[in-house]
Design a protein around this motif. Sequence first.
Motif, PDB file in Angstrom:
ATOM      1  N   GLY A 110       0.793  -1.224   0.000  1.00  0.00           N
ATOM      2  CA  GLY A 110       0.000   0.000   0.000  1.00  0.00           C
ATOM      3  C   GLY A 110       0.824   1.273   0.000  1.00  0.00           C
ATOM      4  O   GLY A 110       0.273   2.372   0.140  1.00  0.00           O
ATOM      5  N   LEU A 111       2.145   1.147  -0.168  1.00  0.00           N
ATOM      6  CA  LEU A 111       3.013   2.333  -0.111  1.00  0.00           C
ATOM      7  C   LEU A 111       2.861   3.238  -1.333  1.00  0.00           C
ATOM      8  O   LEU A 111       2.926   4.462  -1.207  1.00  0.00           O
ATOM      9  N   ALA A 112       2.644   2.651  -2.504  1.00  0.00           N
ATOM     10  CA  ALA A 112       2.477   3.478  -3.706  1.00  0.00           C
ATOM     11  C   ALA A 112       1.245   4.362  -3.539  1.00  0.00           C
ATOM     12  O   ALA A 112       1.296   5.576  -3.781  1.00  0.00           O
ATOM     13  N   ARG A 113       0.157   3.760  -3.130  1.00  0.00           N
ATOM     14  CA  ARG A 113      -1.081   4.521  -2.939  1.00  0.00           C
ATOM     15  C   ARG A 113      -0.887   5.623  -1.893  1.00  0.00           C
ATOM     16  O   ARG A 113      -1.354   6.758  -2.059  1.00  0.00           O
ATOM     17  N   GLU A 114      -0.194   5.307  -0.816  1.00  0.00           N
ATOM     18  CA  GLU A 114       0.038   6.277   0.254  1.00  0.00           C
ATOM     19  C   GLU A 114       0.919   7.433  -0.233  1.00  0.00           C
ATOM     20  O   GLU A 114       0.612   8.608   0.009  1.00  0.00           O
ATOM     21  N   ALA A 115       2.000   7.103  -0.914  1.00  0.00           N
ATOM     22  CA  ALA A 115       2.907   8.138  -1.435  1.00  0.00           C
ATOM     23  C   ALA A 115       2.204   9.012  -2.466  1.00  0.00           C
ATOM     24  O   ALA A 115       2.318  10.242  -2.441  1.00  0.00           O
ATOM     25  N   LEU A 116       1.475   8.374  -3.375  1.00  0.00           N
ATOM     26  CA  LEU A 116       0.789   9.139  -4.416  1.00  0.00           C
ATOM     27  C   LEU A 116      -0.320  10.000  -3.822  1.00  0.00           C
ATOM     28  O   LEU A 116      -0.580  11.096  -4.311  1.00  0.00           O
ATOM     29  N   GLY A 117      -0.952   9.528  -2.762  1.00  0.00           N
ATOM     30  CA  GLY A 117      -1.952  10.356  -2.080  1.00  0.00           C
ATOM     31  C   GLY A 117      -1.354  11.655  -1.575  1.00  0.00           C
ATOM     32  O   GLY A 117      -1.951  12.729  -1.712  1.00  0.00           O
ATOM     33  N   LEU A 118      -0.149  11.570  -0.999  1.00  0.00           N
ATOM     34  CA  LEU A 118       0.542  12.786  -0.544  1.00  0.00           C
ATOM     35  C   LEU A 118       0.853  13.714  -1.719  1.00  0.00           C
ATOM     36  O   LEU A 118       0.628  14.921  -1.647  1.00  0.00           O
ATOM     37  N   LEU A 119       1.384  13.133  -2.782  1.00  0.00           N
ATOM     38  CA  LEU A 119       1.780  13.934  -3.943  1.00  0.00           C
ATOM     39  C   LEU A 119       0.562  14.568  -4.614  1.00  0.00           C
ATOM     40  O   LEU A 119       0.593  15.747  -4.983  1.00  0.00           O
ATOM     41  N   LEU A 120      -0.514  13.802  -4.765  1.00  0.00           N
ATOM     42  CA  LEU A 120      -1.722  14.348  -5.380  1.00  0.00           C
ATOM     43  C   LEU A 120      -2.306  15.474  -4.533  1.00  0.00           C
ATOM     44  O   LEU A 120      -2.725  16.508  -5.061  1.00  0.00           O
ATOM     45  N   GLY A 121      -2.331  15.276  -3.218  1.00  0.00           N
ATOM     46  CA  GLY A 121      -2.819  16.330  -2.333  1.00  0.00           C
ATOM     47  C   GLY A 121      -2.021  17.606  -2.495  1.00  0.00           C
ATOM     48  O   GLY A 121      -2.581  18.713  -2.547  1.00  0.00           O
ATOM     49  N   HIS A 122      -0.699  17.463  -2.611  1.00  0.00           N
ATOM     50  CA  HIS A 122       0.164  18.629  -2.828  1.00  0.00           C
ATOM     51  C   HIS A 122      -0.144  19.264  -4.188  1.00  0.00           C
ATOM     52  O   HIS A 122      -0.210  20.502  -4.306  1.00  0.00           O
ATOM     53  N   LEU A 147      -4.243   3.469  -9.254  1.00  0.00           N
ATOM     54  CA  LEU A 147      -4.872   4.680  -9.789  1.00  0.00           C
ATOM     55  C   LEU A 147      -6.381   4.685  -9.546  1.00  0.00           C
ATOM     56  O   LEU A 147      -6.948   5.704  -9.138  1.00  0.00           O
ATOM     57  N   ALA A 148      -7.042   3.558  -9.785  1.00  0.00           N
ATOM     58  CA  ALA A 148      -8.484   3.486  -9.582  1.00  0.00           C
ATOM     59  C   ALA A 148      -8.841   3.750  -8.119  1.00  0.00           C
ATOM     60  O   ALA A 148      -9.801   4.469  -7.828  1.00  0.00           O
ATOM     61  N   ARG A 149      -8.050   3.206  -7.198  1.00  0.00           N
ATOM     62  CA  ARG A 149      -8.321   3.425  -5.775  1.00  0.00           C
ATOM     63  C   ARG A 149      -8.120   4.883  -5.377  1.00  0.00           C
ATOM     64  O   ARG A 149      -8.726   5.352  -4.413  1.00  0.00           O
ATOM     65  N   LEU A 150      -7.286   5.591  -6.114  1.00  0.00           N
ATOM     66  CA  LEU A 150      -7.063   7.014  -5.836  1.00  0.00           C
ATOM     67  C   LEU A 150      -8.115   7.901  -6.504  1.00  0.00           C
ATOM     68  O   LEU A 150      -8.114   9.112  -6.313  1.00  0.00           O
ATOM     69  N   GLY A 151      -8.994   7.307  -7.303  1.00  0.00           N
ATOM     70  CA  GLY A 151     -10.057   8.072  -7.944  1.00  0.00           C
ATOM     71  C   GLY A 151      -9.840   8.378  -9.416  1.00  0.00           C
ATOM     72  O   GLY A 151     -10.671   9.035 -10.041  1.00  0.00           O
ATOM     73  N   PHE A 152      -8.722   7.926  -9.985  1.00  0.00           N
ATOM     74  CA  PHE A 152      -8.475   8.139 -11.417  1.00  0.00           C
ATOM     75  C   PHE A 152      -9.484   7.351 -12.245  1.00  0.00           C
ATOM     76  O   PHE A 152      -9.954   6.295 -11.830  1.00  0.00           O
ATOM     77  N   ARG A 153      -9.769   7.867 -13.426  1.00  0.00           N
ATOM     78  CA  ARG A 153     -10.642   7.191 -14.395  1.00  0.00           C
ATOM     79  C   ARG A 153      -9.854   6.969 -15.682  1.00  0.00           C
ATOM     80  O   ARG A 153      -9.123   7.855 -16.129  1.00  0.00           O
ATOM     81  N   ARG A 154     -10.046   5.800 -16.264  1.00  0.00           N
ATOM     82  CA  ARG A 154      -9.408   5.497 -17.554  1.00  0.00           C
ATOM     83  C   ARG A 154     -10.182   6.241 -18.637  1.00  0.00           C
ATOM     84  O   ARG A 154     -11.394   6.122 -18.730  1.00  0.00           O
ATOM     85  N   LEU A 177      -9.512  14.528 -11.772  1.00  0.00           N
ATOM     86  CA  LEU A 177      -9.822  15.950 -11.692  1.00  0.00           C
ATOM     87  C   LEU A 177      -9.903  16.357 -10.220  1.00  0.00           C
ATOM     88  O   LEU A 177     -10.236  15.546  -9.364  1.00  0.00           O
ATOM     89  N   ARG A 178      -9.627  17.610  -9.979  1.00  0.00           N
ATOM     90  CA  ARG A 178      -9.636  18.114  -8.604  1.00  0.00           C
ATOM     91  C   ARG A 178     -10.967  17.754  -7.903  1.00  0.00           C
ATOM     92  O   ARG A 178     -10.963  17.316  -6.759  1.00  0.00           O
ATOM     93  N   GLN A 179     -12.085  17.932  -8.601  1.00  0.00           N
ATOM     94  CA  GLN A 179     -13.370  17.664  -7.938  1.00  0.00           C
ATOM     95  C   GLN A 179     -13.568  16.180  -7.642  1.00  0.00           C
ATOM     96  O   GLN A 179     -14.405  15.825  -6.813  1.00  0.00           O
ATOM     97  N   GLY A 180     -12.793  15.297  -8.277  1.00  0.00           N
ATOM     98  CA  GLY A 180     -12.864  13.863  -7.996  1.00  0.00           C
ATOM     99  C   GLY A 180     -11.913  13.407  -6.911  1.00  0.00           C
ATOM    100  O   GLY A 180     -11.923  12.250  -6.514  1.00  0.00           O
ATOM    101  N   TRP A 181     -11.090  14.320  -6.441  1.00  0.00           N
ATOM    102  CA  TRP A 181     -10.084  13.986  -5.418  1.00  0.00           C
ATOM    103  C   TRP A 181     -10.723  14.032  -4.053  1.00  0.00           C
ATOM    104  O   TRP A 181     -11.282  15.038  -3.640  1.00  0.00           O
ATOM    105  N   ALA A 182     -10.600  12.931  -3.337  1.00  0.00           N
ATOM    106  CA  ALA A 182     -11.131  12.869  -1.965  1.00  0.00           C
ATOM    107  C   ALA A 182      -9.967  12.671  -1.019  1.00  0.00           C
ATOM    108  O   ALA A 182      -9.649  11.554  -0.647  1.00  0.00           O
ATOM    109  N   ALA A 183      -9.278  13.750  -0.685  1.00  0.00           N
ATOM    110  CA  ALA A 183      -8.085  13.706   0.163  1.00  0.00           C
ATOM    111  C   ALA A 183      -8.278  12.843   1.306  1.00  0.00           C
ATOM    112  O   ALA A 183      -8.212  12.050   1.903  1.00  0.00           O
TER     113      ALA A 183
END
Length: 183
Positions: A110-122, A147-154, A177-183
């Motif tokens: 789960g480290l990729a998801r955790e790291a990317l969550g920080l980066l996306l939030g920034h 990506l899907a778990r972070l809210g990305f859409r193909r 998209l910003r509006q799809g991001w659930a920090a």
Amino acid sequence: MHHADFPDLSTERLRLRTLRADDAPDLLALYADPEVMRHWIHPPWTALAQAQAAINEAGRDLASGAALHLAIIAGPGDRLAGSCALYDIAHEHRRATLGYLLAETYWGQGLAREALGLLLGHGFATLGLERIEAEVTPHNLASQSVLARLGFRREGRLHARWRVGGATRDVDLWALLRQGWAA
């Protein structure tokens, strides 16, 4: 912004920081691993000079605002578990592309998801981005899942997008998209 000006981003399990010159051996090990690079858009690295050049470029890109390339540090110490980046930052369009690699030792935790969550939030909160894209090869199911778990859409497939080792490689375009991001 310079290396010293960029604040570390962290959770209980990991930290994101700018790349440093002494990261070159670890960065080379990451980018030289054929399994890690199996889905990447260039062949594995073979020389320390490639890592050194990438670190120098990351510093220039940070200073110019063109990209933010960070080391992923997991656990105690300061060894790289991976790297992640927002690159091709188009400030006028509030858009960037996401890239990331994680050493095989750290897969499945789960480290990729955790790291990317920080980066996306920034990216959304601090950089003011409205759209973040990622290109993923169709066979990279683990990355698609992250990506899907972070809210990305193909959004679709880009055929013959890259040439790697003399062959063309398709990628799927994913976006958040910003509006799809659930920090």
